[in-house]
Each structure stands twice: as C-alpha cells, then as structure tokens.
Scaffold this motif. Structure first.
Motif, PDB file in Angstrom:
ATOM      1  N   LEU A 173     100.999  62.253  32.759  1.00  0.00           N
ATOM      2  CA  LEU A 173     102.103  63.126  32.379  1.00  0.00           C
ATOM      3  C   LEU A 173     102.869  63.594  33.606  1.00  0.00           C
ATOM      4  CD1 LEU A 173     103.689  64.629  30.261  1.00  0.00           C
ATOM      5  CD2 LEU A 173     102.001  66.485  30.380  1.00  0.00           C
ATOM      6  N   GLY A 174     102.154  63.973  34.650  1.00  0.00           N
ATOM      7  CA  GLY A 174     102.814  64.388  35.886  1.00  0.00           C
ATOM      8  C   GLY A 174     103.638  63.262  36.493  1.00  0.00           C
ATOM      9  N   SER A 175     103.104  62.030  36.423  1.00  0.00           N
ATOM     10  CA  SER A 175     103.843  60.875  36.927  1.00  0.00           C
ATOM     11  C   SER A 175     105.106  60.644  36.106  1.00  0.00           C
ATOM     12  CB  SER A 175     102.958  59.623  36.882  1.00  0.00           C
ATOM     13  OG  SER A 175     101.872  59.738  37.770  1.00  0.00           O
ATOM     14  N   ALA A 176     105.003  60.810  34.783  1.00  0.00           N
ATOM     15  CA  ALA A 176     106.170  60.625  33.926  1.00  0.00           C
ATOM     16  C   ALA A 176     107.273  61.618  34.282  1.00  0.00           C
ATOM     17  CB  ALA A 176     105.771  60.780  32.461  1.00  0.00           C
ATOM     18  N   VAL A 177     106.890  62.869  34.519  1.00  0.00           N
ATOM     19  CA  VAL A 177     107.867  63.889  34.902  1.00  0.00           C
ATOM     20  C   VAL A 177     108.494  63.536  36.250  1.00  0.00           C
ATOM     21  CG1 VAL A 177     108.174  66.315  35.529  1.00  0.00           C
ATOM     22  CG2 VAL A 177     106.737  65.707  33.575  1.00  0.00           C
ATOM     23  N   LEU A 178     107.666  63.092  37.193  1.00  0.00           N
ATOM     24  CA  LEU A 178     108.154  62.721  38.524  1.00  0.00           C
ATOM     25  C   LEU A 178     109.197  61.613  38.437  1.00  0.00           C
ATOM     26  CD1 LEU A 178     108.026  62.648  41.654  1.00  0.00           C
ATOM     27  CD2 LEU A 178     106.133  61.006  41.410  1.00  0.00           C
ATOM     28  N   TYR A 179     108.883  60.555  37.687  1.00  0.00           N
ATOM     29  CA  TYR A 179     109.799  59.422  37.617  1.00  0.00           C
ATOM     30  C   TYR A 179     111.010  59.718  36.740  1.00  0.00           C
ATOM     31  CZ  TYR A 179     106.173  56.852  40.051  1.00  0.00           C
ATOM     32  OH  TYR A 179     105.262  56.437  40.984  1.00  0.00           O
ATOM     33  N   ALA A 180     110.870  60.612  35.777  1.00  0.00           N
ATOM     34  CA  ALA A 180     112.029  61.023  34.988  1.00  0.00           C
ATOM     35  C   ALA A 180     113.050  61.728  35.873  1.00  0.00           C
ATOM     36  CB  ALA A 180     111.591  61.941  33.851  1.00  0.00           C
ATOM     37  N   ALA A 181     112.552  62.513  36.828  1.00  0.00           N
ATOM     38  CA  ALA A 181     113.458  63.164  37.783  1.00  0.00           C
ATOM     39  C   ALA A 181     114.000  62.150  38.797  1.00  0.00           C
ATOM     40  CB  ALA A 181     112.725  64.295  38.508  1.00  0.00           C
ATOM     41  N   ALA A 182     113.132  61.227  39.227  1.00  0.00           N
ATOM     42  CA  ALA A 182     113.531  60.258  40.250  1.00  0.00           C
ATOM     43  C   ALA A 182     114.613  59.310  39.772  1.00  0.00           C
ATOM     44  CB  ALA A 182     112.307  59.461  40.713  1.00  0.00           C
ATOM     45  N   ILE A 183     114.603  58.970  38.472  1.00  0.00           N
ATOM     46  CA  ILE A 183     115.569  57.989  37.983  1.00  0.00           C
ATOM     47  C   ILE A 183     116.997  58.536  37.989  1.00  0.00           C
ATOM     48  CG2 ILE A 183     115.554  58.528  35.514  1.00  0.00           C
ATOM     49  CD1 ILE A 183     115.297  55.478  35.042  1.00  0.00           C
ATOM     50  N   ALA A 184     117.133  59.859  38.055  1.00  0.00           N
ATOM     51  CA  ALA A 184     118.473  60.438  38.133  1.00  0.00           C
ATOM     52  C   ALA A 184     119.058  60.343  39.540  1.00  0.00           C
ATOM     53  CB  ALA A 184     118.432  61.907  37.693  1.00  0.00           C
ATOM     54  N   VAL A 185     118.202  60.147  40.536  1.00  0.00           N
ATOM     55  CA  VAL A 185     118.660  60.138  41.923  1.00  0.00           C
ATOM     56  C   VAL A 185     119.659  59.014  42.205  1.00  0.00           C
ATOM     57  CG1 VAL A 185     117.935  59.897  44.334  1.00  0.00           C
ATOM     58  CG2 VAL A 185     116.603  61.322  42.753  1.00  0.00           C
ATOM     59  N   PRO A 186     119.384  57.752  41.808  1.00  0.00           N
ATOM     60  CA  PRO A 186     120.372  56.700  42.085  1.00  0.00           C
ATOM     61  C   PRO A 186     121.721  56.956  41.426  1.00  0.00           C
ATOM     62  CG  PRO A 186     118.252  55.743  41.490  1.00  0.00           C
ATOM     63  CD  PRO A 186     118.164  57.202  41.195  1.00  0.00           C
ATOM     64  N   ALA A 187     121.714  57.470  40.189  1.00  0.00           N
ATOM     65  CA  ALA A 187     122.978  57.748  39.500  1.00  0.00           C
ATOM     66  C   ALA A 187     123.771  58.826  40.229  1.00  0.00           C
ATOM     67  CB  ALA A 187     122.699  58.169  38.061  1.00  0.00           C
ATOM     68  N   VAL A 188     123.088  59.888  40.647  1.00  0.00           N
ATOM     69  CA  VAL A 188     123.750  60.971  41.375  1.00  0.00           C
ATOM     70  C   VAL A 188     124.249  60.470  42.726  1.00  0.00           C
ATOM     71  CG1 VAL A 188     123.397  63.211  42.485  1.00  0.00           C
ATOM     72  CG2 VAL A 188     122.437  62.785  40.211  1.00  0.00           C
ATOM     73  N   ALA A 189     123.404  59.690  43.420  1.00  0.00           N
ATOM     74  CA  ALA A 189     123.793  59.172  44.729  1.00  0.00           C
ATOM     75  C   ALA A 189     124.984  58.230  44.632  1.00  0.00           C
ATOM     76  CB  ALA A 189     122.604  58.450  45.367  1.00  0.00           C
ATOM     77  N   HIS A 190     125.054  57.484  43.534  1.00  0.00           N
ATOM     78  CA  HIS A 190     126.196  56.575  43.353  1.00  0.00           C
ATOM     79  C   HIS A 190     127.473  57.347  43.039  1.00  0.00           C
ATOM     80  CE1 HIS A 190     128.811  53.418  41.957  1.00  0.00           C
ATOM     81  NE2 HIS A 190     128.790  53.896  40.718  1.00  0.00           N
ATOM     82  N   ARG A 191     127.362  58.328  42.155  1.00  0.00           N
ATOM     83  CA  ARG A 191     128.562  59.045  41.709  1.00  0.00           C
ATOM     84  C   ARG A 191     129.110  59.978  42.773  1.00  0.00           C
ATOM     85  NH1 ARG A 191     131.208  59.683  37.098  1.00  0.00           N
ATOM     86  NH2 ARG A 191     132.340  61.624  36.682  1.00  0.00           N
ATOM     87  N   TRP A 192     128.230  60.674  43.489  1.00  0.00           N
ATOM     88  CA  TRP A 192     128.702  61.668  44.444  1.00  0.00           C
ATOM     89  C   TRP A 192     128.302  61.382  45.892  1.00  0.00           C
ATOM     90  CZ3 TRP A 192     126.603  63.731  39.707  1.00  0.00           C
ATOM     91  CH2 TRP A 192     127.579  64.249  38.848  1.00  0.00           C
ATOM     92  N   GLY A 193     127.411  60.418  46.102  1.00  0.00           N
ATOM     93  CA  GLY A 193     126.960  60.157  47.466  1.00  0.00           C
ATOM     94  C   GLY A 193     127.427  58.850  48.063  1.00  0.00           C
ATOM     95  N   GLY A 194     128.213  58.095  47.312  1.00  0.00           N
ATOM     96  CA  GLY A 194     128.751  56.855  47.851  1.00  0.00           C
ATOM     97  C   GLY A 194     127.782  55.698  47.865  1.00  0.00           C
ATOM     98  N   LEU A 195     126.680  55.778  47.110  1.00  0.00           N
ATOM     99  CA  LEU A 195     125.721  54.678  47.078  1.00  0.00           C
ATOM    100  C   LEU A 195     126.327  53.479  46.353  1.00  0.00           C
ATOM    101  CD1 LEU A 195     122.808  53.646  47.600  1.00  0.00           C
ATOM    102  CD2 LEU A 195     122.185  54.573  45.366  1.00  0.00           C
ATOM    103  N   ASN A 196     126.171  52.307  46.949  1.00  0.00           N
ATOM    104  CA  ASN A 196     126.614  51.058  46.342  1.00  0.00           C
ATOM    105  C   ASN A 196     126.108  50.968  44.913  1.00  0.00           C
ATOM    106  OD1 ASN A 196     126.185  48.218  45.529  1.00  0.00           O
ATOM    107  ND2 ASN A 196     126.985  47.741  47.562  1.00  0.00           N
ATOM    108  N   ALA A 197     126.982  50.578  43.967  1.00  0.00           N
ATOM    109  CA  ALA A 197     126.608  50.528  42.556  1.00  0.00           C
ATOM    110  C   ALA A 197     125.498  49.522  42.294  1.00  0.00           C
ATOM    111  CB  ALA A 197     127.836  50.178  41.704  1.00  0.00           C
ATOM    112  N   VAL A 198     125.512  48.400  43.010  1.00  0.00           N
ATOM    113  CA  VAL A 198     124.470  47.392  42.816  1.00  0.00           C
ATOM    114  C   VAL A 198     123.120  47.930  43.291  1.00  0.00           C
ATOM    115  CG1 VAL A 198     123.689  45.079  43.456  1.00  0.00           C
ATOM    116  CG2 VAL A 198     126.113  45.483  42.983  1.00  0.00           C
ATOM    117  N   ALA A 199     123.120  48.603  44.449  1.00  0.00           N
ATOM    118  CA  ALA A 199     121.880  49.208  44.954  1.00  0.00           C
ATOM    119  C   ALA A 199     121.383  50.296  44.001  1.00  0.00           C
ATOM    120  CB  ALA A 199     122.109  49.792  46.346  1.00  0.00           C
ATOM    121  N   ALA A 200     122.312  51.084  43.450  1.00  0.00           N
ATOM    122  CA  ALA A 200     121.929  52.138  42.513  1.00  0.00           C
ATOM    123  C   ALA A 200     121.308  51.540  41.258  1.00  0.00           C
ATOM    124  CB  ALA A 200     123.153  52.980  42.150  1.00  0.00           C
ATOM    125  N   PHE A 201     121.883  50.448  40.770  1.00  0.00           N
ATOM    126  CA  PHE A 201     121.334  49.804  39.578  1.00  0.00           C
ATOM    127  C   PHE A 201     119.905  49.334  39.811  1.00  0.00           C
ATOM    128  CE2 PHE A 201     120.254  45.750  37.571  1.00  0.00           C
ATOM    129  CZ  PHE A 201     120.299  46.104  36.236  1.00  0.00           C
TER     130      PHE A 201
END
Length: 263
Positions: A173-201
């Motif tokens: 359960l703790g791992s699920a919560v961790l990765y649920a939060a982690a999966i938002a990082v690429p989307a946020v980094a792409h939208r506001w941090g300039g992360l390449n869309a392919v790398a974010a995907f």
C-alpha cells in the motif's frame, strides 16, 4: 498526459504513410496500462503457484512469443492484438524480474539498476538507429522491434522497483501511494518544467508498472503482509474483466486509433 502532449519531434502535416502500430495516448491508454501491470503481476504469481516457477516461465514465454508474432503480423494497430501483447509482456516481464530474485538470488537492489541500465541501452540503440523515440514513429518493423524491446524492459524494471520498495519497509500500500505521487512528476515537469514530451511519456510509462503491480499485490496478499487477502486468482480475474471491458470499448469506438502521419 495524452497524445496532444506528445507532439515533440512530430511534424504537423498529415500525409499518406504506413499505418501506426501503437494506440493514441488517451486517458483510456493509461487506465488500461495500469490494469495490465496489476493483472500481469498477480497472473504471474498465480501461474507460478499453480504450475511451479519453471513451467510458468515456459508458458509465459510461449504466450509472449505468440502474442508478439500476431502483433508484428498485423498491418496496423488493432486494439485486442496490441493489448494482448502488452498483457503477455506484463506477465513475462514480472517473471523475468522474479527469476533473477527468487531463482538466482539477485536482490532487488541490484536487479532494479540492472534493468534500468538495460532500458537505457535499448533507448540508446533505438535513438542511434532511428533518431527518435517518439511513439508516433512506429511505422516500420525495426522501430516496432525497438518499441517492444523498450516495453519489455520497462515492465521488468517496474516489477523490480515495485518489489524493492515493498520489501524495504513501505509495503504494497505504501508503494502504491509512492508511485501514485511519482507518476504525476513527469506530467508536471513536462507542462511547467520544460521536460521533453517523449521523455515524460516514457518516465510515466515506467512508473505505471510498479503502481499497478503494488495495488494488485495489496489487494491479493494476506493480511499478515498488509494486504486485503482477496487472493491471486480473484484479483487476476477481476482485473482481466476490466481490461476486456475497456479494450472492447476502444475496439468499437476506435477512439485510440492514430491518424497516419509522417514520422
């Protein structure tokens, strides 16, 4: 993150071209992807308990080869063919990570970076050969081979990473919560941090594996291991039914069929 966000390195003009072999990235894509990761995790464990590790790996390998053969033989993306291949990659990718740990005694702390290096090597070879890692470029047999090699590596990496966090104190359960939060990082980094869309995907794609697997394991394992004790078989069956429902909807609606574009 949807296909509209994956326009990096994608020309804007439409043209007659070989049909795409992968689906559009929509919300349905991510839902089914997470479902296949969880189903593959529990199905792999269920088969290992039912038939033993070695026969289970053999069955998983045969199923993977058969599914990929049908996928490569198809002329364009077909929902049930593609997602059957993904399911078999999920099952066999889980087995690959488990064989290293259970069969060969390799700790997850070593297998996780090993699969990470493997995935990086696949990406490096793919980019060196094709000059792109975009999923909008899967129009040739060689690019499709690189794509599926990367997919297999992501499943093995995600399995090892999920089991690593689950066994170092977080639990499922703790791992699920961790990765649920982690999966938002690429989307946020792409939208506001300039992360390449392919790398974010691809970053999000990797994280879906331990996310889905952690949730499925939490549902299946006994209460003594911090789970809901629903059992491997029932969880595998219920997630399979959910996958069939979504894939059936996409097959009928064709909402995930890409327009043919130049690579």
């Amino acid at each position: 993150m949807t296909t509209d966000h994956l326009t990096y390195n994608r020309p804007l003009r439409h043209a007659r071209h070989a049909a795409s072999k992968v689906p559009e990235v929509t919300v349905y894509f991510w839902i089914i992807k997470v479902l296949t990761t969880g189903m593959g995790e529990t199905a792999s464990d269920f088969l290992a308990h039912m038939f033993g590790p070695i026969p289970a790996v053999g069955l998983g390998g045969i199923g993977l080869v058969a599914a990929l053969a049908v996928q490569f033989a198809a002329r364009r993306y077909v929902a049930w063919i593609y997602w059957t291949a993904i399911v078999m990659v999920s099952v066999f990718g889980t087995m690959a990570a488990d064989v290293l740990h259970v069969g060969l005694g390799v700790p997850y702390a070593l297998s996780t970076p090993f699969f990470m290096v493997t995935l990086a090597a696949v990406f490096a070879l793919w980019y060196r050969s094709e000059r792109t890692l975009s999923i909008h470029s899967i129009h040739t047999r060689r690019r499709e081979a690189f794509y599926w090699a990367a997919v297999l590596a992501t499943f093995a990496l995600g399995t090892a990473a999920g089991d690593l966090t689950a066994t170092i104190g977080l639990g499922y359960l703790g791992s699920a919560v961790l990765y649920a939060a982690a999966i938002a990082v690429p989307a946020v980094a792409h939208r506001w941090g300039g992360l390449n869309a392919v790398a974010a995907f691809w970053a999000a794609y990797v994280i879906t594996r331990p996310l889905g697997a952690s949730v499925a394991d939490w549902m299946a394992v006994g209460r003594g291991r911090g789970g809901l004790d629903l059992g491997l078989g029932p969880v595998t069956l219920s997630w399979t039914v959910a996958i069939l429902g979504f894939v059936g909807y996409l097959a009928a609606s064709r909402k995930d069929v890409q327009h043919d574009v130049m690579p």
